[in-house]
Design a protein around this motif. Sequence first.
Motif, PDB file in Angstrom:
ATOM      1  N   GLU A  59      78.122  20.885  34.807  1.00  0.00           N
ATOM      2  CA  GLU A  59      78.834  21.164  33.514  1.00  0.00           C
ATOM      3  C   GLU A  59      79.955  20.158  33.320  1.00  0.00           C
ATOM      4  O   GLU A  59      80.112  19.843  32.349  1.00  0.00           O
ATOM      5  CB  GLU A  59      79.342  22.744  33.584  1.00  0.00           C
ATOM      6  N   HIS A  60      80.529  19.826  34.491  1.00  0.00           N
ATOM      7  CA  HIS A  60      82.119  19.185  34.289  1.00  0.00           C
ATOM      8  C   HIS A  60      81.862  17.666  34.549  1.00  0.00           C
ATOM      9  O   HIS A  60      82.667  17.169  33.998  1.00  0.00           O
ATOM     10  CB  HIS A  60      83.343  20.050  35.211  1.00  0.00           C
ATOM     11  N   LYS A  61      80.880  17.392  34.904  1.00  0.00           N
ATOM     12  CA  LYS A  61      80.493  16.022  35.286  1.00  0.00           C
ATOM     13  C   LYS A  61      81.134  15.248  36.421  1.00  0.00           C
ATOM     14  O   LYS A  61      80.771  14.477  36.956  1.00  0.00           O
ATOM     15  CB  LYS A  61      80.647  15.074  33.978  1.00  0.00           C
ATOM     16  N   HIS A  62      82.543  15.544  36.567  1.00  0.00           N
ATOM     17  CA  HIS A  62      83.477  14.882  37.261  1.00  0.00           C
ATOM     18  C   HIS A  62      83.492  15.392  38.551  1.00  0.00           C
ATOM     19  O   HIS A  62      83.572  16.888  38.686  1.00  0.00           O
ATOM     20  CB  HIS A  62      84.907  14.979  36.878  1.00  0.00           C
TER      21      HIS A  62
ATOM     22  N   HIS B 111      85.069   8.193  31.787  1.00  0.00           N
ATOM     23  CA  HIS B 111      85.298   9.547  31.290  1.00  0.00           C
ATOM     24  C   HIS B 111      83.977  10.653  31.685  1.00  0.00           C
ATOM     25  O   HIS B 111      84.068  11.747  31.385  1.00  0.00           O
ATOM     26  CB  HIS B 111      85.575   9.696  29.630  1.00  0.00           C
ATOM     27  N   LYS B 112      83.110   9.695  31.505  1.00  0.00           N
ATOM     28  CA  LYS B 112      81.546  10.473  32.281  1.00  0.00           C
ATOM     29  C   LYS B 112      81.087  11.381  30.984  1.00  0.00           C
ATOM     30  O   LYS B 112      79.893  11.613  31.040  1.00  0.00           O
ATOM     31  CB  LYS B 112      81.890  11.438  33.306  1.00  0.00           C
ATOM     32  N   HIS B 113      81.937  12.006  30.263  1.00  0.00           N
ATOM     33  CA  HIS B 113      81.290  12.723  28.946  1.00  0.00           C
ATOM     34  C   HIS B 113      81.379  11.936  27.641  1.00  0.00           C
ATOM     35  O   HIS B 113      82.411  11.439  27.396  1.00  0.00           O
ATOM     36  CB  HIS B 113      82.266  13.690  28.590  1.00  0.00           C
TER      37      HIS B 113
ATOM     38  N   ARG C 140      72.526  13.881  40.748  1.00  0.00           N
ATOM     39  CA  ARG C 140      72.470  12.604  40.143  1.00  0.00           C
ATOM     40  C   ARG C 140      73.952  12.143  39.999  1.00  0.00           C
ATOM     41  O   ARG C 140      74.375  11.115  40.282  1.00  0.00           O
ATOM     42  CB  ARG C 140      71.724  12.563  38.806  1.00  0.00           C
ATOM     43  N   LEU C 141      74.581  13.230  39.369  1.00  0.00           N
ATOM     44  CA  LEU C 141      76.189  12.939  39.252  1.00  0.00           C
ATOM     45  C   LEU C 141      76.911  12.596  40.515  1.00  0.00           C
ATOM     46  O   LEU C 141      77.517  11.782  40.583  1.00  0.00           O
ATOM     47  CB  LEU C 141      76.846  13.936  38.501  1.00  0.00           C
TER      48      LEU C 141
ATOM     49  N   GLU D 228      73.502  16.175  28.599  1.00  0.00           N
ATOM     50  CA  GLU D 228      73.150  17.368  28.162  1.00  0.00           C
ATOM     51  C   GLU D 228      73.719  17.975  26.981  1.00  0.00           C
ATOM     52  O   GLU D 228      72.971  18.650  26.077  1.00  0.00           O
ATOM     53  CB  GLU D 228      73.402  18.573  29.236  1.00  0.00           C
TER      54      GLU D 228
ATOM     55  N   MET E 231      71.402  11.083  30.762  1.00  0.00           N
ATOM     56  CA  MET E 231      71.769  12.327  31.380  1.00  0.00           C
ATOM     57  C   MET E 231      72.615  13.458  30.583  1.00  0.00           C
ATOM     58  O   MET E 231      72.596  14.365  30.933  1.00  0.00           O
ATOM     59  CB  MET E 231      72.426  12.130  32.665  1.00  0.00           C
TER      60      MET E 231
ATOM     61  N   GLN F 145      70.552  17.560  38.237  1.00  0.00           N
ATOM     62  CA  GLN F 145      71.687  16.924  37.226  1.00  0.00           C
ATOM     63  C   GLN F 145      72.937  16.680  38.180  1.00  0.00           C
ATOM     64  O   GLN F 145      73.474  15.572  38.194  1.00  0.00           O
ATOM     65  CB  GLN F 145      72.007  17.797  36.068  1.00  0.00           C
TER      66      GLN F 145
ATOM     67  N   LEU G 168      74.594   7.721  32.282  1.00  0.00           N
ATOM     68  CA  LEU G 168      75.138   8.991  31.887  1.00  0.00           C
ATOM     69  C   LEU G 168      74.677   9.426  30.381  1.00  0.00           C
ATOM     70  O   LEU G 168      74.754  10.512  30.292  1.00  0.00           O
ATOM     71  CB  LEU G 168      77.039   8.545  31.955  1.00  0.00           C
TER      72      LEU G 168
END
Lengths: 197, 197
Positions: free
Chosen positions: A31-34, B32-34, A109-110, B115, B113, A106, B110
């Motif tokens: 959810e937060h990616k980091h 920033h990943k997002h 992978r992150l 979502e 991936m 997911q 990224l």
Amino acid sequence: MNTEPTRAPGRPRSPEADTAILRAALELLGEHKHVAAVSVEAVASRAGVGKATIYRRWSGKEELFTEAVATLRSPLPEVGQGASVRDDLVAVFTVVCGDLQSPLEQGVRLLMMSETHPEIAARIRRDVFAPRNEVVYQALRAGIARGELRADLDLTTVLNLLVGGAFVSSRSDTGQSPRQRAELLVDTVCDGLRAHG
Amino acid sequence: MNTEPTRAPGRPRSPEADTAILRAALELLGEHKHVAAVSVEAVASRAGVGKATIYRRWSGKEELFTEAVATLRSPLPEVGQGASVRDDLVAVFTVVCGDLQSPLEQGVRLLMMSETHPEIAARIRRDVFAPRNEVVYQALRAGIARGELRADLDLTTVLNLLVGGAFVSSRSDTGQSPRQRAELLVDTVCDGLRAHG
């Protein structure tokens, strides 16, 4: 005679709580990616446990995430025990293709892409992926020893093809079962592309 | 006679500014990943242009990121023109393996991936990846037509093996050149694993 198992000091560990904590860590990462955005507080709250439960069990995020990935992976079958190398590889990659369909992938992978926490990716590679790769190498070496496979194969390349192929094929929704995907990948690599005539 | 090329209204486009904008978008995404965390303001500021320059050129993030990925990819060679299928595939995957070493690839992964922005991944798949996959299929079909390759191959599986193998092999720093990686992947798949005796 007292048959009660010896207990470590403190409250007994609960396997259910452990699983909930490990799942929560990967869910939150998805959810937060980091990695940095996933706090131990948030993991504890999602898993319904106290922060102390997590700290008692894992020294930090590196251990927590490594075990989370390890837990997400299903055990691989024994290989090299007399079956054909083709059957060994299909059995192994059926498990791999099945695992890759988990929604928690997911998060994995992150983790493997994290630039801020390369030590986590390195540890997962060493503690989780390397022993699993070793099973594939074992199957291939057994196939070479039995004369089924060419002795001059570059085993790393074979591993990269099969693992990468499993990874890419799991990204598209073809309706194939993990076993069907594994059979296509393994048979194509084993038999090669060339017409023999 | 006036040989001046016709100009679209407004200021002329600068290819340097375009490249700076597209690179900035992928760089910021890697940081920033997002996708949601990458604002048009931030892209403009990193690229040293005004926001209006970006909006004049791209309708939004979907177009911007798709073109960023397209620009990052090197052109693929012509295939099926008489060389062997092995040489065609080595030429294509030398380019693919080279591109995968770019530090901006993190941003591409990224995007694929995401979502929260699946429409961006879908568009990149359609506009950038599908035409490139088609080059691989062309090379394989030419190889089948010439009798070099088995006619019963599952071409999607062959593509998944080669693309996935290139992807995985690019993640480890073996010191191999893109051409060496491509040759190992292509020769292993073409020749297969089996000993022929």
